[in-house]
Design a protein around this motif. Structure first.
Motif, PDB file in Angstrom:
ATOM      1  N   TYR A 219       0.814  -1.218   0.000  1.00 18.38           N
ATOM      2  CA  TYR A 219       0.000   0.000   0.000  1.00 18.38           C
ATOM      3  C   TYR A 219       0.852   1.274   0.000  1.00 18.38           C
ATOM      4  N   GLN A 341      -6.210  -0.822  -5.353  1.00 14.95           N
ATOM      5  CA  GLN A 341      -5.143   0.005  -4.772  1.00 14.95           C
ATOM      6  C   GLN A 341      -3.909  -0.859  -4.571  1.00 14.95           C
ATOM      7  N   ALA A 394      -7.440  -2.379   5.876  1.00 10.99           N
ATOM      8  CA  ALA A 394      -7.726  -3.227   4.721  1.00 10.99           C
ATOM      9  C   ALA A 394      -8.432  -4.506   5.154  1.00 10.99           C
TER      10      ALA A 394
END
Length: 414
Positions: A219, A341, A394
């Motif tokens: 990320y 993402q 997440a």
């Protein structure tokens, strides 16, 4: 029906979750503890616990065939840690309730010391429950296919009007990830390093290997923004804030990558390697640039003094980039309706802002602010906390989405 009991489609059976970091949509579930209290979560876990008990009971039956025993054993192995964590949290909550009831009775001065002890124990149990909730949701969310893979991490300076803050910030960010790799006891091998003439960094890449590297860095891919007053020049004297950007790309590199690259599809250039500050580090053309003509992908390596070694490393990096294209195609086919993402997917979006004048780092995907930029850029505990906050968010979003889909499924009468 399976051996007389209904088994719901489990998170354990689900192939993939990819968080969209839609914080507006998840405001009610910002941490594991609050999600744990959700009615749908409790209902789901009660169902899992019931299934675990029934599977355990069936495994003790003598009439099972070998195939049935193996199938049930695998299911028992999947459910066992979840059921155990579920029961452990419920037991801790029962202890908290008993302490709360005791505390309400301990209100006289003579019992003040006992009350303080009860409150301390309750605080310890609360922390334990928070840890257990996080552990539970980590068990529920399927592991990403590439989480355990090493990565190629690239940083590139953006552009700004005046000043050199982008190049300087890019250098600080690259050093932050290098320090973080050291903090996590990973191996950090610099593949390419292109310094700016003024002491910053235009571009750099590193191969990072170790335990769960991609899981922790996946990320970080995206555009990082910096806001600061330059250290020199007119803007410095006028205390004028400049804004700049740099980008991070994180490519998973599974060990089994075997992408065929045809020699006729490559253009290989050699040049002299440069060190920090722009000086040549050797007098031979040892640095290598490889361009993959069909795709236009280009990679460089100047890590080694040997041209052959640099060529091998550059080819390895090129294969990782080509492999990433295959990964992205697979992901887009699996979840074409969602914005993913992952690594290069986030390049067009600003994911984080580093505001030096306010000493604040803001991750825009989860609306999270961290103070003390220096500690973040040191690449140790403060950065690890921020990364773990992203991972927790997440996990929570993945579980929340699954439960929403489950509720919609049940509500539709299917």
């Amino acid at each position: 029906h399976n051996h007389g009991f209904w088994r719901p489609k489990s998170l354990l059976d689900t192939a993939r979750f990819t968080p969209s970091f839609n914080s507006q949509h998840r405001k009610n579930h910002q941490d594991s503890r609050s999600l744990w209290k959700h009615e749908a979560v409790q209902k789901y876990l009660e169902t899992v616990s019931k299934e675990y008990q029934q599977v355990s009971h069936l495994l003790n039956a003598d009439s099972l065939k070998d195939f049935e025993q193996r199938t049930l054993k695998r299911r028992w192995t999947d459910l066992s840690p979840i059921a155990a964590a579920f029961e452990e949290i419920k037991e801790a909550e029962r202890e908290v309730q008993e302490l709360e009831a005791m505390s309400r009775e301990l209100d006289s001065r003579d019992e003040k010391q006992l009350l303080e002890l009860a409150l301390e124990e309750k605080e310890t149990l609360d922390k334990k429950i928070n840890v257990l909730c996080r552990k539970l949701f980590q068990l529920l969310v399927p592991k990403e296919k590439y989480d355990r893979s090493p990565v190629i991490l690239e940083v590139t300076a953006g552009r700004t009007t005046g000043g050199d803050i982008c190049q300087q910030f890019t250098k600080e960010m690259f050093e932050m990830y290098q320090n973080y790799a050291d903090y996590k006891r990973w191996t950090f091998d610099i593949v390419n390093y292109t310094p700016a003439e003024i002491g910053g960094l235009h571009h750099a890449a590193a191969h990072i290997s170790g335990e769960d590297v991609y899981r922790h860095l996946k990320y970080e891919g995206g555009t990082h923004r910096v806001q600061r007053i330059p250290e020199t020049g007119m803007s410095s004297r006028m205390q004028r804030i400049h804004t700049g950007t740099m980008s991070v790309i994180v490519l998973p590199q599974p060990e089994e990558v075997d992408i065929k690259v045809d020699a006729k599809d490559l253009r290989i250039d050699t040049f002299r390697a440069k060190g920090a500050g722009g000086q040549h580090v050797n007098k031979t053309d040892s640095a290598v640039r490889i361009v993959h003509l069909p795709t236009g992908l280009a990679v460089e390596c100047q890590q080694e003094r040997s041209q052959q070694l640099n060529k091998e490393i550059a080819l390895r990096t090129l294969r990782a980039k080509l492999y990433q294209q295959i990964i992205e195609e697979q992901l887009s086919q699996e979840q074409s309706a969602r914005k993913l993402q992952l690594g290069t997917r986030a390049q067009s979006e600003r994911i984080r802002t580093y505001n030096f004048t306010q000493d604040r780092v803001t991750d825009h995907r989860i609306s999270y602010d961290a103070r003390n930029i220096k500690e973040i850029l040191d690449g140790k505990e403060a950065l690890d906390q921020l990364i773990n906050r992203l991972l927790e968010f997440a996990e929570i979003e993945a579980v929340t989405e699954y439960l929403e889909n489950l509720q919609a499924f049940e509500g539709g009468g299917c």
